[in-house]
Design a protein around this motif. Sequence first.
Motif, PDB file in Angstrom:
ATOM      1  N   GLN A  48     -16.363   2.487  28.620  1.00 57.78           N
ATOM      2  CA  GLN A  48     -15.243   1.590  28.318  1.00 57.78           C
ATOM      3  C   GLN A  48     -14.325   2.333  27.366  1.00 57.78           C
ATOM      4  O   GLN A  48     -14.699   3.379  26.836  1.00 57.78           O
ATOM      5  CB  GLN A  48     -15.762   0.312  27.658  1.00 57.78           C
ATOM      6  N   ALA A  49     -13.141   1.819  27.165  1.00 56.50           N
ATOM      7  CA  ALA A  49     -12.238   2.434  26.189  1.00 56.50           C
ATOM      8  C   ALA A  49     -12.872   2.314  24.797  1.00 56.50           C
ATOM      9  O   ALA A  49     -13.439   1.272  24.454  1.00 56.50           O
ATOM     10  CB  ALA A  49     -10.880   1.746  26.217  1.00 56.50           C
ATOM     11  N   ILE A  50     -12.787   3.390  24.032  1.00 53.02           N
ATOM     12  CA  ILE A  50     -13.326   3.422  22.670  1.00 53.02           C
ATOM     13  C   ILE A  50     -12.168   3.784  21.748  1.00 53.02           C
ATOM     14  O   ILE A  50     -11.544   4.831  21.909  1.00 53.02           O
ATOM     15  CB  ILE A  50     -14.464   4.460  22.537  1.00 53.02           C
ATOM     16  N   GLY A  51     -11.868   2.915  20.808  1.00 49.07           N
ATOM     17  CA  GLY A  51     -10.750   3.137  19.900  1.00 49.07           C
ATOM     18  C   GLY A  51     -11.055   4.177  18.841  1.00 49.07           C
ATOM     19  O   GLY A  51     -12.214   4.379  18.460  1.00 49.07           O
ATOM     20  N   VAL A  56     -19.406   5.308  18.509  1.00 49.15           N
ATOM     21  CA  VAL A  56     -19.849   5.757  19.827  1.00 49.15           C
ATOM     22  C   VAL A  56     -21.335   5.414  19.869  1.00 49.15           C
ATOM     23  O   VAL A  56     -22.112   5.863  19.026  1.00 49.15           O
ATOM     24  CB  VAL A  56     -19.610   7.268  20.019  1.00 49.15           C
ATOM     25  N   ILE A  57     -21.725   4.568  20.848  1.00 44.72           N
ATOM     26  CA  ILE A  57     -23.084   4.031  20.906  1.00 44.72           C
ATOM     27  C   ILE A  57     -23.850   4.641  22.072  1.00 44.72           C
ATOM     28  O   ILE A  57     -23.438   4.549  23.220  1.00 44.72           O
ATOM     29  CB  ILE A  57     -23.078   2.492  21.068  1.00 44.72           C
ATOM     30  N   LYS A  58     -24.971   5.273  21.757  1.00 46.82           N
ATOM     31  CA  LYS A  58     -25.881   5.832  22.752  1.00 46.82           C
ATOM     32  C   LYS A  58     -27.288   5.511  22.282  1.00 46.82           C
ATOM     33  O   LYS A  58     -27.553   5.528  21.073  1.00 46.82           O
ATOM     34  CB  LYS A  58     -25.672   7.351  22.850  1.00 46.82           C
ATOM     35  N   TYR A  59     -28.195   5.213  23.175  1.00 50.37           N
ATOM     36  CA  TYR A  59     -29.558   4.802  22.830  1.00 50.37           C
ATOM     37  C   TYR A  59     -29.553   3.502  22.021  1.00 50.37           C
ATOM     38  O   TYR A  59     -30.475   3.239  21.274  1.00 50.37           O
ATOM     39  CB  TYR A  59     -30.303   5.870  22.019  1.00 50.37           C
ATOM     40  N   GLY A  60     -28.479   2.725  22.121  1.00 53.90           N
ATOM     41  CA  GLY A  60     -28.388   1.478  21.382  1.00 53.90           C
ATOM     42  C   GLY A  60     -28.001   1.658  19.929  1.00 53.90           C
ATOM     43  O   GLY A  60     -27.953   0.697  19.172  1.00 53.90           O
ATOM     44  N   CYS A  68     -10.499   9.992  18.057  1.00 55.18           N
ATOM     45  CA  CYS A  68      -9.231   9.653  18.701  1.00 55.18           C
ATOM     46  C   CYS A  68      -9.522   8.579  19.751  1.00 55.18           C
ATOM     47  O   CYS A  68     -10.684   8.238  19.973  1.00 55.18           O
ATOM     48  CB  CYS A  68      -8.602  10.895  19.348  1.00 55.18           C
ATOM     49  N   GLU A  69      -8.488   8.057  20.372  1.00 56.21           N
ATOM     50  CA  GLU A  69      -8.677   7.088  21.453  1.00 56.21           C
ATOM     51  C   GLU A  69      -9.408   7.789  22.605  1.00 56.21           C
ATOM     52  O   GLU A  69      -9.062   8.917  22.962  1.00 56.21           O
ATOM     53  CB  GLU A  69      -7.334   6.562  21.946  1.00 56.21           C
ATOM     54  N   ILE A  70     -10.411   7.133  23.180  1.00 59.66           N
ATOM     55  CA  ILE A  70     -11.150   7.685  24.311  1.00 59.66           C
ATOM     56  C   ILE A  70     -11.048   6.678  25.455  1.00 59.66           C
ATOM     57  O   ILE A  70     -11.462   5.528  25.311  1.00 59.66           O
ATOM     58  CB  ILE A  70     -12.629   7.938  23.958  1.00 59.66           C
ATOM     59  N   VAL A  76     -16.890  12.491  26.633  1.00 64.91           N
ATOM     60  CA  VAL A  76     -17.152  12.187  25.227  1.00 64.91           C
ATOM     61  C   VAL A  76     -18.043  13.303  24.692  1.00 64.91           C
ATOM     62  O   VAL A  76     -19.173  13.497  25.167  1.00 64.91           O
ATOM     63  CB  VAL A  76     -17.840  10.810  25.071  1.00 64.91           C
ATOM     64  N   HIS A  77     -17.513  14.054  23.731  1.00 59.67           N
ATOM     65  CA  HIS A  77     -18.251  15.207  23.196  1.00 59.67           C
ATOM     66  C   HIS A  77     -17.684  15.536  21.810  1.00 59.67           C
ATOM     67  O   HIS A  77     -16.954  14.738  21.235  1.00 59.67           O
ATOM     68  CB  HIS A  77     -18.123  16.382  24.176  1.00 59.67           C
ATOM     69  N   THR A  78     -17.970  16.707  21.315  1.00 55.97           N
ATOM     70  CA  THR A  78     -17.578  17.065  19.948  1.00 55.97           C
ATOM     71  C   THR A  78     -16.069  17.109  19.740  1.00 55.97           C
ATOM     72  O   THR A  78     -15.610  17.020  18.608  1.00 55.97           O
ATOM     73  CB  THR A  78     -18.190  18.420  19.547  1.00 55.97           C
ATOM     74  N   HIS A  79     -15.289  17.227  20.803  1.00 55.12           N
ATOM     75  CA  HIS A  79     -13.838  17.283  20.652  1.00 55.12           C
ATOM     76  C   HIS A  79     -13.231  15.918  20.330  1.00 55.12           C
ATOM     77  O   HIS A  79     -12.093  15.845  19.875  1.00 55.12           O
ATOM     78  CB  HIS A  79     -13.179  17.866  21.921  1.00 55.12           C
TER      79      HIS A  79
END
Length: 131
Positions: A48-51, A56-60, A68-70, A76-79
């Motif tokens: 989904q869009a991430i502001g 940033v949620i992974k593994y809950g 930045c806006e994603i 989705v990575h270190t950049h």
Amino acid sequence: MNAVLVISARDNVATALEPLDPGRTIRAGGATIQVVEAIPRGHKIALQAIGAGDAVIKYGSAIGTASCEIAAGAHVHTHNVASTRGRGDLGARARGPDEIGAASNRAADQANSGRSSEPDAPRIAEPPDPS
């Protein structure tokens, strides 16, 4: 085989199990996502869009903050994710022995129980969704 892996319903990113090409449509976490840029195997895709500034949620659990806006479907990575984990350059404040002992005890309790001592904290791991 699924193209991506989602661990928790709370996740806003999924892990690519194979390279994902722009324009491809995938189903993940109950959503249909169109890949907007190339994503290498093992990297994350936004479900989904991430502001900017959002977790940033992974593994809950939060693994970082969007720098930045994603867009949904983006790489989705270190950049575009900032993390304070392992960041010795952020000038951690000195803690006294009482604080260090309490933190060590909480960490040991978490390791032994598999969950946080905080009542609303996410679980360290969740079983996979059987569907």
